[in-house]
Design a protein around this motif. Sequence first.
Motif, mmCIF file in Angstrom:
data_model
loop_
_atom_site.group_PDB
_atom_site.id
_atom_site.type_symbol
_atom_site.label_atom_id
_atom_site.label_comp_id
_atom_site.label_asym_id
_atom_site.label_seq_id
_atom_site.Cartn_x
_atom_site.Cartn_y
_atom_site.Cartn_z
ATOM 1 N N ILE A 108 -1.779 3.656 -9.531
ATOM 2 C CA ILE A 108 -1.811 2.488 -8.634
ATOM 3 C C ILE A 108 -2.781 2.700 -7.473
ATOM 4 O O ILE A 108 -2.779 1.936 -6.508
ATOM 5 N N THR B 158 -4.947 -0.019 -5.726
ATOM 6 C CA THR B 158 -4.371 -1.000 -4.800
ATOM 7 C C THR B 158 -4.595 -0.619 -3.346
ATOM 8 O O THR B 158 -4.373 -1.435 -2.445
ATOM 9 N N LEU C 170 -2.786 1.511 -1.794
ATOM 10 C CA LEU C 170 -1.508 1.948 -1.253
ATOM 11 C C LEU C 170 -1.171 3.345 -1.752
ATOM 12 O O LEU C 170 -1.603 3.750 -2.835
ATOM 13 N N SER D 1 1.705 6.044 -3.119
ATOM 14 C CA SER D 1 2.809 5.845 -4.062
ATOM 15 C C SER D 1 4.067 5.339 -3.357
ATOM 16 O O SER D 1 4.750 4.426 -3.836
ATOM 17 N N PHE E 157 3.540 1.685 -2.207
ATOM 18 C CA PHE E 157 3.592 0.761 -3.337
ATOM 19 C C PHE E 157 5.043 0.522 -3.757
ATOM 20 O O PHE E 157 5.484 -0.626 -3.930
ATOM 21 N N VAL F 41 0.560 -7.182 -7.286
ATOM 22 C CA VAL F 41 -0.770 -6.574 -7.267
ATOM 23 C C VAL F 41 -1.837 -7.613 -6.925
ATOM 24 O O VAL F 41 -2.760 -7.348 -6.137
ATOM 25 N N LEU G 162 -1.996 -8.410 -3.116
ATOM 26 C CA LEU G 162 -2.244 -7.351 -2.135
ATOM 27 C C LEU G 162 -3.536 -7.651 -1.351
ATOM 28 O O LEU G 162 -4.556 -8.009 -1.960
#
Length: 388
Positions: free
Chosen positions: A327, A330, A332, A334, A337, A385, A388
């Motif tokens: 991820i 994104t 972010l 972990s 997120f 997602v 974001l």
Amino acid sequence: MIWQDYLSNTVQATKHSGIRRFFDIASTMDDVISLGIGEPDFVTPWSIRESCVYGLERGYTSYTSNKGMFELRHAITHMYEKKFNVKYNPETDAIVTVGVSEAVDLAMRAVINPGDEVLIPEPCYVSYAACATLAGGKAVAVPTSFANEFKVTPEDLEKYVTNKTKVLLIGYPNNPTGTVLEKNELLALADFAKKHDLIVMSDEIYGDLTYGDKEHVCFSSLPDMQERTILLNGFSKAYAMTGWRLGYALAPEPVIDAMNKIHQYSMICAPITAQIAGLEAIRNGEKHMKKMVAEYDRRRRLIYEGFTSMGLKCFEPKGAFYIFPNISSTGLTSEEFAEQLLMRQHVAVIPGTAFGKCGEGFIRASYATSVDNISAALARIKNFVEHL
């Protein structure tokens, strides 16, 4: 009285599980879809439950041998001889435990002296490092990489082995990544263990949950490895028996004897009702297990396609019931997120960092839930997602 001043320093330094925090938050919220829990959503098959009911009706409520019912130990060892052509003596080489988690703990305490080092490839199950530390050892994290599907290699291990290293602990198929180790990869790890004269603890709790053309390879079945392997397994995942708390260890007699010394002073024995159920699972549970594995396979393909289609990179898991998407795109962490996804979309996943530092940039999602839940969760994650 300030209790913190009286508690064990080792225990105080041990962190709480990174998984449970998200479960606790989710339990206070409505309309949460959980992809976090590592537990089958199936009920234990009826024939297994019925064996327990029948046992209770017959009055089977006593202690068993510390090592467990001989009939169960015999069934376990016979199963390994039949499936993997590896022979264990049910009298001396097997012990039944309260879940495989107790087996990990017993194995650590049976072989670790203060200062001994345990090589633990990460990402990995959250209990490994804690059990090594609580046993007085030093847990040495060995990072693995997404580029290699988080498979550990001898080259990775060589960077961390020292003259204090005593144990190599591996778990495959892997929790949290779903990675399966092939026979040639396991042979390379076996050579590494022999080269450095290490004990191998092999956690194979997900061994029956492999997909496609992947077949599980029992580590102790490899040439010359039975004598230096402590094999750990249980009934929770393959037979949907998590709440029964039934596991076992197979190892050379001196190891089992040492584990039993600890076990008899702490747990005494696994519950007789769970052992009766485990015996039925081995004797008649395979057809139920295969049906569950086929359903996990369907869910596995669905969740893999879902994550890749929304642009979150991940490799296709070949075992267990987890997927480990990347991820990092994104922006972010972990933790961020997982927390924001839970608060905004009411979907629970586990941050990759719960399984080791190299899990940063990843989340663990379990597909041990219904197709409807997976589909709904994927739609919510995609929406999260995209916004974001």
